[in-house]
Design a protein around this motif. Structure first.
Motif, mmCIF file in Angstrom:
data_model
loop_
_atom_site.group_PDB
_atom_site.id
_atom_site.type_symbol
_atom_site.label_atom_id
_atom_site.label_comp_id
_atom_site.label_asym_id
_atom_site.label_seq_id
_atom_site.Cartn_x
_atom_site.Cartn_y
_atom_site.Cartn_z
ATOM 1 N N PHE A 148 4.931 2.725 -5.143
ATOM 2 C CA PHE A 148 4.511 2.189 -3.863
ATOM 3 C C PHE A 148 5.506 1.126 -3.426
ATOM 4 O O PHE A 148 5.838 0.244 -4.171
ATOM 5 C CB PHE A 148 3.130 1.584 -4.057
ATOM 6 C CG PHE A 148 2.569 0.956 -2.841
ATOM 7 C CD1 PHE A 148 2.458 -0.410 -2.757
ATOM 8 C CD2 PHE A 148 2.142 1.721 -1.787
ATOM 9 C CE1 PHE A 148 1.915 -1.000 -1.645
ATOM 10 C CE2 PHE A 148 1.599 1.142 -0.672
ATOM 11 C CZ PHE A 148 1.486 -0.217 -0.600
ATOM 12 N N ARG B 249 -2.170 1.808 -1.158
ATOM 13 C CA ARG B 249 -1.120 2.685 -1.684
ATOM 14 C C ARG B 249 -1.505 4.141 -1.450
ATOM 15 O O ARG B 249 -0.701 4.928 -0.959
ATOM 16 C CB ARG B 249 -0.897 2.438 -3.177
ATOM 17 C CG ARG B 249 0.171 3.385 -3.767
ATOM 18 C CD ARG B 249 0.392 3.180 -5.250
ATOM 19 N NE ARG B 249 -0.846 3.280 -5.975
ATOM 20 C CZ ARG B 249 -1.193 2.476 -6.987
ATOM 21 N NH1 ARG B 249 -0.388 1.521 -7.381
ATOM 22 N NH2 ARG B 249 -2.334 2.632 -7.602
ATOM 23 N N ASP B 250 -2.746 4.483 -1.771
ATOM 24 C CA ASP B 250 -3.202 5.860 -1.588
ATOM 25 C C ASP B 250 -3.140 6.285 -0.126
ATOM 26 O O ASP B 250 -2.672 7.371 0.199
ATOM 27 C CB ASP B 250 -4.630 6.027 -2.130
ATOM 28 C CG ASP B 250 -4.707 5.861 -3.643
ATOM 29 O OD1 ASP B 250 -3.654 5.889 -4.316
ATOM 30 O OD2 ASP B 250 -5.834 5.681 -4.152
ATOM 31 N N ASP C 33 5.525 0.743 -9.776
ATOM 32 C CA ASP C 33 4.577 1.423 -8.896
ATOM 33 C C ASP C 33 5.409 2.319 -7.997
ATOM 34 O O ASP C 33 6.505 1.962 -7.591
ATOM 35 C CB ASP C 33 3.831 0.431 -8.000
ATOM 36 C CG ASP C 33 2.747 -0.331 -8.727
ATOM 37 O OD1 ASP C 33 2.166 0.242 -9.656
ATOM 38 O OD2 ASP C 33 2.496 -1.485 -8.355
ATOM 39 N N LEU D 112 -6.074 -6.216 -6.458
ATOM 40 C CA LEU D 112 -5.963 -4.993 -7.256
ATOM 41 C C LEU D 112 -6.660 -3.827 -6.552
ATOM 42 O O LEU D 112 -6.130 -2.716 -6.476
ATOM 43 C CB LEU D 112 -6.529 -5.202 -8.656
ATOM 44 C CG LEU D 112 -5.733 -6.146 -9.547
ATOM 45 C CD1 LEU D 112 -6.453 -6.347 -10.878
ATOM 46 C CD2 LEU D 112 -4.319 -5.654 -9.763
ATOM 47 N N PHE D 113 -7.850 -4.080 -6.028
ATOM 48 C CA PHE D 113 -8.591 -3.051 -5.315
ATOM 49 C C PHE D 113 -7.850 -2.617 -4.056
ATOM 50 O O PHE D 113 -7.660 -1.425 -3.801
ATOM 51 C CB PHE D 113 -9.991 -3.576 -4.963
ATOM 52 C CG PHE D 113 -10.780 -2.646 -4.077
ATOM 53 C CD1 PHE D 113 -11.366 -1.503 -4.596
ATOM 54 C CD2 PHE D 113 -10.934 -2.913 -2.726
ATOM 55 C CE1 PHE D 113 -12.088 -0.640 -3.776
ATOM 56 C CE2 PHE D 113 -11.651 -2.063 -1.906
ATOM 57 C CZ PHE D 113 -12.235 -0.923 -2.430
ATOM 58 N N GLU E 181 5.829 -1.885 -1.521
ATOM 59 C CA GLU E 181 5.014 -2.899 -0.874
ATOM 60 C C GLU E 181 5.667 -3.433 0.386
ATOM 61 O O GLU E 181 4.995 -3.707 1.370
ATOM 62 C CB GLU E 181 4.734 -4.017 -1.865
ATOM 63 C CG GLU E 181 3.736 -5.038 -1.376
ATOM 64 C CD GLU E 181 4.344 -6.134 -0.542
ATOM 65 O OE1 GLU E 181 5.536 -6.418 -0.663
ATOM 66 O OE2 GLU E 181 3.608 -6.695 0.262
ATOM 67 N N PHE F 87 2.490 -6.275 -6.761
ATOM 68 C CA PHE F 87 3.124 -4.971 -6.831
ATOM 69 C C PHE F 87 4.310 -5.049 -7.770
ATOM 70 O O PHE F 87 5.013 -6.053 -7.809
ATOM 71 C CB PHE F 87 3.596 -4.516 -5.444
ATOM 72 C CG PHE F 87 2.455 -4.303 -4.495
ATOM 73 C CD1 PHE F 87 1.669 -3.179 -4.589
ATOM 74 C CD2 PHE F 87 2.150 -5.243 -3.534
ATOM 75 C CE1 PHE F 87 0.613 -2.980 -3.726
ATOM 76 C CE2 PHE F 87 1.097 -5.055 -2.667
ATOM 77 C CZ PHE F 87 0.327 -3.923 -2.769
ATOM 78 N N ARG G 263 -4.700 -3.008 -3.265
ATOM 79 C CA ARG G 263 -3.398 -2.392 -3.563
ATOM 80 C C ARG G 263 -3.571 -0.896 -3.787
ATOM 81 O O ARG G 263 -2.866 -0.076 -3.198
ATOM 82 C CB ARG G 263 -2.778 -3.031 -4.798
ATOM 83 C CG ARG G 263 -1.479 -2.347 -5.201
ATOM 84 C CD ARG G 263 -0.871 -2.967 -6.418
ATOM 85 N NE ARG G 263 -1.586 -2.519 -7.594
ATOM 86 C CZ ARG G 263 -1.246 -2.830 -8.824
ATOM 87 N NH1 ARG G 263 -0.251 -3.642 -9.048
ATOM 88 N NH2 ARG G 263 -1.916 -2.365 -9.837
ATOM 89 N N THR G 264 -4.530 -0.533 -4.623
ATOM 90 C CA THR G 264 -4.771 0.883 -4.907
ATOM 91 C C THR G 264 -5.159 1.617 -3.632
ATOM 92 O O THR G 264 -4.645 2.695 -3.334
ATOM 93 C CB THR G 264 -5.884 1.037 -5.964
ATOM 94 O OG1 THR G 264 -5.464 0.337 -7.134
ATOM 95 C CG2 THR G 264 -6.151 2.479 -6.295
ATOM 96 N N ARG G 265 -6.047 1.015 -2.889
ATOM 97 C CA ARG G 265 -6.550 1.637 -1.670
ATOM 98 C C ARG G 265 -5.437 1.848 -0.647
ATOM 99 O O ARG G 265 -5.281 2.940 -0.099
ATOM 100 C CB ARG G 265 -7.641 0.749 -1.118
ATOM 101 C CG ARG G 265 -8.380 1.297 0.019
ATOM 102 C CD ARG G 265 -9.272 2.492 -0.425
ATOM 103 N NE ARG G 265 -10.073 2.841 0.682
ATOM 104 C CZ ARG G 265 -11.248 2.306 0.950
ATOM 105 N NH1 ARG G 265 -11.794 1.451 0.139
ATOM 106 N NH2 ARG G 265 -11.891 2.669 2.025
#
Length: 184
Positions: free
Chosen positions: A91, A175-176, A89, A168-169, A93, A85, A171-173
């Motif tokens: 986001f 975060r959303d 971002d 990476l996958f 973390e 992170f 993190r996006t998931r």
């Protein structure tokens, strides 16, 4: 003085004789002064634990120092989930980590924690099995990349790559989901 004490005394005199060269060797290859001291302490400890006679103590120490520096460099390349992170971002973390691994103080925090763990489980199930295994074992089960490499037979580079893709996958998931749940 018995044979064990005599052997230990000889090892320590050999270590002391080459200590300054060894320390310079280590410092020349590490960027952090404390790391050099830690490495020197670690290999001194390793030398004390050697059960068989060491014929060339200086050569053994330099080889052990190289090996220790290589091991530490490999470990530093293992980036935990939080390392993926960045500040740019939107986001936070730390908040997600605190929510997942901290002790909830309110019923809302408990509910958010449950939802995030469910989402993490769902997202993990969507990963290819090698990526999921690399992530779960290193982040959730305490394996080092080297331990996992020994267990699976995969190279450390392959495992680092799998873990990176998984992070990476995820993190996006996460975060959303976190943003949707908290409105942040």
């Amino acid at each position: 003085m018995n044979n064990g004490e005599a052997g230990e005394s000889l090892l320590m005199s050999a270590l002391n004789a080459c200590r300054s060269r060894l320390k310079a060797f280590i410092r020349g290859r590490t960027s952090v002064r404390d790391d050099a001291d830690d490495i020197l302490q670690e290999i001194t400890w390793q030398l004390m634990k050697v059960e068989q006679p060491v014929e060339n103590v200086a050569a053994w120490l330099f080889r052990a120092a190289r090996n220790e520096m290589t091991d530490r460099a490999r470990k530093k390349r293992e980036v935990p989930l939080s390392g993926y992170f960045t500040d740019d971002d939107d986001f936070v973390e730390d908040e997600v980590a605190e929510t997942l691994f901290g002790v909830p103080q309110t019923p809302e925090e408990e509910y958010l924690k449950t939802l995030l763990w469910e989402e993490l489980g769902q997202a993990l199930s969507e990963l290819p099995p090698p990526q999921r295994e690399a992530f779960e074992k290193t982040e959730l089960q305490g394996y080092s990349i080297n331990m996992l490499a020994e267990e699976t037979g995969a190279s450390t580079q392959a495992l680092l790559s799998r873990k990176h893709k998984a992070v990476l996958f995820l993190r996006t998931r996460l975060r959303d989901v976190f943003e949707a749940l908290t409105g942040e």
